[in-house]
Design an enzyme around this catalytic site. Structure first.
Site, PDB file in Angstrom:
ATOM      1  CD  GLU A   1     -37.890  65.643 -17.526  1.00 47.19           C
ATOM      2  OE1 GLU A   1     -37.917  65.132 -18.654  1.00 47.19           O
ATOM      3  OE2 GLU A   1     -36.878  66.167 -17.045  1.00 47.19           O
TER       4      GLU A   1
ATOM      5  CD  GLU B   1     -31.720  63.457 -19.280  1.00 48.31           C
ATOM      6  OE1 GLU B   1     -30.992  63.487 -20.281  1.00 48.31           O
ATOM      7  OE2 GLU B   1     -32.930  63.740 -19.328  1.00 48.31           O
TER       8      GLU B   1
HETATM    9  O1  G3I Z   1     -36.083  76.794 -30.485  1.00 46.31           O
HETATM   10  C1  G3I Z   1     -35.646  76.130 -31.675  1.00 46.31           C
HETATM   11  C2  G3I Z   1     -36.257  76.757 -32.858  1.00 46.31           C
HETATM   12  O2  G3I Z   1     -35.779  78.074 -32.981  1.00 46.31           O
HETATM   13  C3  G3I Z   1     -35.903  75.921 -34.111  1.00 46.31           C
HETATM   14  O3  G3I Z   1     -36.564  76.439 -35.213  1.00 46.31           O
HETATM   15  C4  G3I Z   1     -36.322  74.465 -33.922  1.00 46.31           C
HETATM   16  C5  G3I Z   1     -35.898  73.580 -35.094  1.00 46.31           C
HETATM   17  O4  G3I Z   1     -35.903  72.210 -34.718  1.00 46.31           O
HETATM   18  O5  G3I Z   1     -35.696  73.987 -32.762  1.00 46.31           O
HETATM   19  C6  G3I Z   1     -36.064  74.686 -31.596  1.00 46.31           C
HETATM   20  O6  G3I Z   1     -35.441  74.121 -30.511  1.00 46.31           O
HETATM   21  C7  G3I Z   1     -35.916  72.870 -30.089  1.00 46.31           C
HETATM   22  C8  G3I Z   1     -36.392  73.004 -28.645  1.00 46.31           C
HETATM   23  O7  G3I Z   1     -36.766  71.734 -28.135  1.00 46.31           O
HETATM   24  C9  G3I Z   1     -37.587  73.951 -28.512  1.00 46.31           C
HETATM   25  O8  G3I Z   1     -38.698  73.429 -29.195  1.00 46.31           O
HETATM   26  C10 G3I Z   1     -34.787  71.855 -30.178  1.00 46.31           C
HETATM   27  O9  G3I Z   1     -34.463  71.628 -31.528  1.00 46.31           O
HETATM   28  C11 G3I Z   1     -35.200  70.549 -29.525  1.00 46.31           C
HETATM   29  O10 G3I Z   1     -34.069  69.697 -29.449  1.00 46.31           O
HETATM   30  C12 G3I Z   1     -35.679  70.822 -28.118  1.00 46.31           C
HETATM   31  O11 G3I Z   1     -36.121  69.595 -27.559  1.00 46.31           O
HETATM   32  C13 G3I Z   1     -36.250  69.583 -26.171  1.00 46.31           C
HETATM   33  C14 G3I Z   1     -35.387  68.471 -25.605  1.00 46.31           C
HETATM   34  O12 G3I Z   1     -35.579  68.400 -24.196  1.00 46.31           O
HETATM   35  C15 G3I Z   1     -33.915  68.688 -25.898  1.00 46.31           C
HETATM   36  O13 G3I Z   1     -33.221  67.547 -25.621  1.00 46.31           O
HETATM   37  C16 G3I Z   1     -37.705  69.344 -25.825  1.00 46.31           C
HETATM   38  O14 G3I Z   1     -38.499  70.469 -26.226  1.00 46.31           O
HETATM   39  C17 G3I Z   1     -37.861  69.126 -24.318  1.00 46.31           C
HETATM   40  O15 G3I Z   1     -39.168  68.708 -24.031  1.00 46.31           O
HETATM   41  C18 G3I Z   1     -36.899  68.050 -23.864  1.00 46.31           C
HETATM   42  O16 G3I Z   1     -37.002  67.912 -22.462  1.00 46.31           O
HETATM   43  C19 G3I Z   1     -36.170  66.912 -21.868  1.00 46.31           C
HETATM   44  C20 G3I Z   1     -35.870  67.356 -20.444  1.00 46.31           C
HETATM   45  O17 G3I Z   1     -35.328  68.658 -20.450  1.00 46.31           O
HETATM   46  C21 G3I Z   1     -34.940  66.375 -19.744  1.00 46.31           C
HETATM   47  N1  G3I Z   1     -35.461  65.041 -19.793  1.00 46.31           N
HETATM   48  C22 G3I Z   1     -35.851  64.551 -21.109  1.00 46.31           C
HETATM   49  C23 G3I Z   1     -36.818  65.518 -21.778  1.00 46.31           C
HETATM   50  C24 G3I Z   1     -37.259  64.978 -23.110  1.00 46.31           C
HETATM   51  O18 G3I Z   1     -36.180  64.912 -24.007  1.00 46.31           O
END
Ligand code: G3I
Length: 372
Positions: free
Chosen positions: A276, A169
């Site tokens: 994805e 990205e």
């Molecule tokens: O692990 C912590 C946890 O300890 C905490 O309690 C919780 C509270 O919100 O957050 C957890 O982390 C989260 C993590 O996912 C694991 O679930 C983050 O806040 C959250 O921001 C994170 O989101 C991920 C996101 O990327 C980040 O931008 C999504 O799971 C993941 O599916 C998403 O994947 C991205 C690709 O890598 C790139 N393309 C877009 C795609 C969708 O956004």
């Protein structure tokens, strides 16, 4: 009389036995609900086309979710476990636990792994860009840190991963800008992109290296990505493929837009993978970012018959196109396993974007995708 009973008995037994032995007969027609997947998984239906993958977290490695992964997929992407902020939270500390678990599971079950990702503006740790006083570091320092990170991570999984999303990205959505104005870009200009590919290639010359992005069917963004890739290739940068993330929806993309993207990017000689894939039941462009942190996994928003039908049609179109371009497409990965959990649930309402429902049963869209 005895003979009559004997013949009738044989006929009845034969007919009954056939019906029982062929429960899969009707499953593909016309997308029956609540059917268990047969002995074949998605990867078997697509064995003459491309591997079918799924993005997972360590929580998926046990119970019915693990069984579903093993029975359906032949590629895995760690959803978050290999991202810089997770795997390298402090300058002198790597956290291998989650990524190792996922790679071990894949190896145990002979499933390939796509690495995701080595350089991204999101989920990058704060320390990467700052010195001990909290000021932004110089370009030289940042590139050195990037090199150290990429070399260490790629080396650890060398021979166990077949591909890496190297840069994720880097192109702006905003039409006024070309590159995303991230800290990577602010500090290094666009040089960090070429460097990331060079470091990854030096560490594992056999890994297939991807540039990965979303909204790749939006004409202006598609053109910018194309221009960037063309320039990188002309400079001899070791980029081998383009990842079209495929965060799509019931009304996006059109068949024409999808075909155009595949044709344009593959004309550069690059492999194309859908990295994805999900189809939101709400219309519009999903982009790639979370817009809300509130998860709504069990809210009342229903998966209506209308959504089900629209989603089935979109999935069918997508896979019709992907099969048509099987020479260009070298992999298709779903982003999450089932509607039990999707990253899209973090956008303020429950979504149902995948091929398996909350009970891990195949949806009608599943049968549409394997019916060819
Ligand atoms: O692990 C912590 C946890 O300890 C905490 O309690 C919780 C509270 O919100 O957050 C957890 O982390 C989260 C993590 O996912 C694991 O679930 C983050 O806040 C959250 O921001 C994170 O989101 C991920 C996101 O990327 C980040 O931008 C999504 O799971 C993941 O599916 C998403 O994947 C991205 C690709 O890598 C790139 N393309 C877009 C795609 C969708 O956004």
């Amino acid at each position: 009389m005895k003979r009559y009973f004997l013949v009738t008995g044989i006929i009845l037994l034969t007919a009954f036995g056939f019906t029982r032995l062929r429960p899969g007969k009707k499953v593909n027609e016309p997308y029956c609900k609540n059917e268990l997947p047969g002995e074949k998984g998605l990867r078997d239906y697509y064995k003459n086309y491309f591997p079918i993958g799924v993005a997972i977290a360590p929580r998926d490695l046990k119970g019915d979710e693990a069984s579903l992964i093993i029975s359906q997929f032949n590629s895995i992407t760690p959803e978050n476990a290999m991202k810089m902020g997770v795997i390298h939270p402090e300058e002198n500390r790597y956290n291998w636990k989650d990524a190792d678990q996922i790679v071990d599971f894949a190896q145990q079950h002979h499933i390939g792994v796509r690495g995701h990702n080595l350089c991204w503006h999101a989920q990058a740790p704060r320390w990467m860009f700052r010195d001990s006083a909290g000021n932004l570091v110089s370009k030289e320092v940042l590139l050195q840190r990037l090199k150290e990170h990429i070399t260490t991570v790629v080396n650890r999984y060398k021979g166990k991963l077949y591909a890496w999303d190297v840069v994720n990205e880097a192109i702006a959505d905003d039409s006024a800008q070309f590159y995303r104005n991230s800290l990577w870009y602010k500090i290094c200009g666009d040089e960090f992109i070429a460097k990331a590919f060079e470091y990854a290639h030096a560490a594992d010359p056999k890994a297939v290296l991807f540039y990965n992005d979303y909204n790749t069917e939006v004409p202006a963004k598609r053109q910018k990505i194309y221009t960037m890739l063309k320039k990188l290739l002309a400079e001899g940068v070791p980029v081998n493929g383009i990842g079209l993330q495929g965060h799509w929806s019931v009304n996006n993309p059109s068949k024409e837009a999808l075909e155009k993207s595949i044709e344009l990017f593959s004309s550069l000689g690059l492999q194309v993978q859908i990295t994805e894939l999900d189809v939101s039941v709400y219309g519009g462009h999903q982009g790639g970012q979370l817009v809300s942190s509130g998860f709504h996994r069990d809210t009342a928003s229903a998966f209506t018959p209308e959504m089900e039908q629209q989603q089935l049609e979109k999935y069918k179109m997508i896979f019709d196109v992907l099969r048509k371009y099987k020479k260009q497409i070298t992999g298709v990965t779903f982003w999450n396993l089932s509607d039990r959990y999707s990253w899209l649930d973090g956008r303020g309402r429950k979504n149902y974007p995948l091929l398996f429902d909350k009970n891990l049963q195949p949806k009608k869209a599943y049968w549409a995708v394997v019916d060819f």
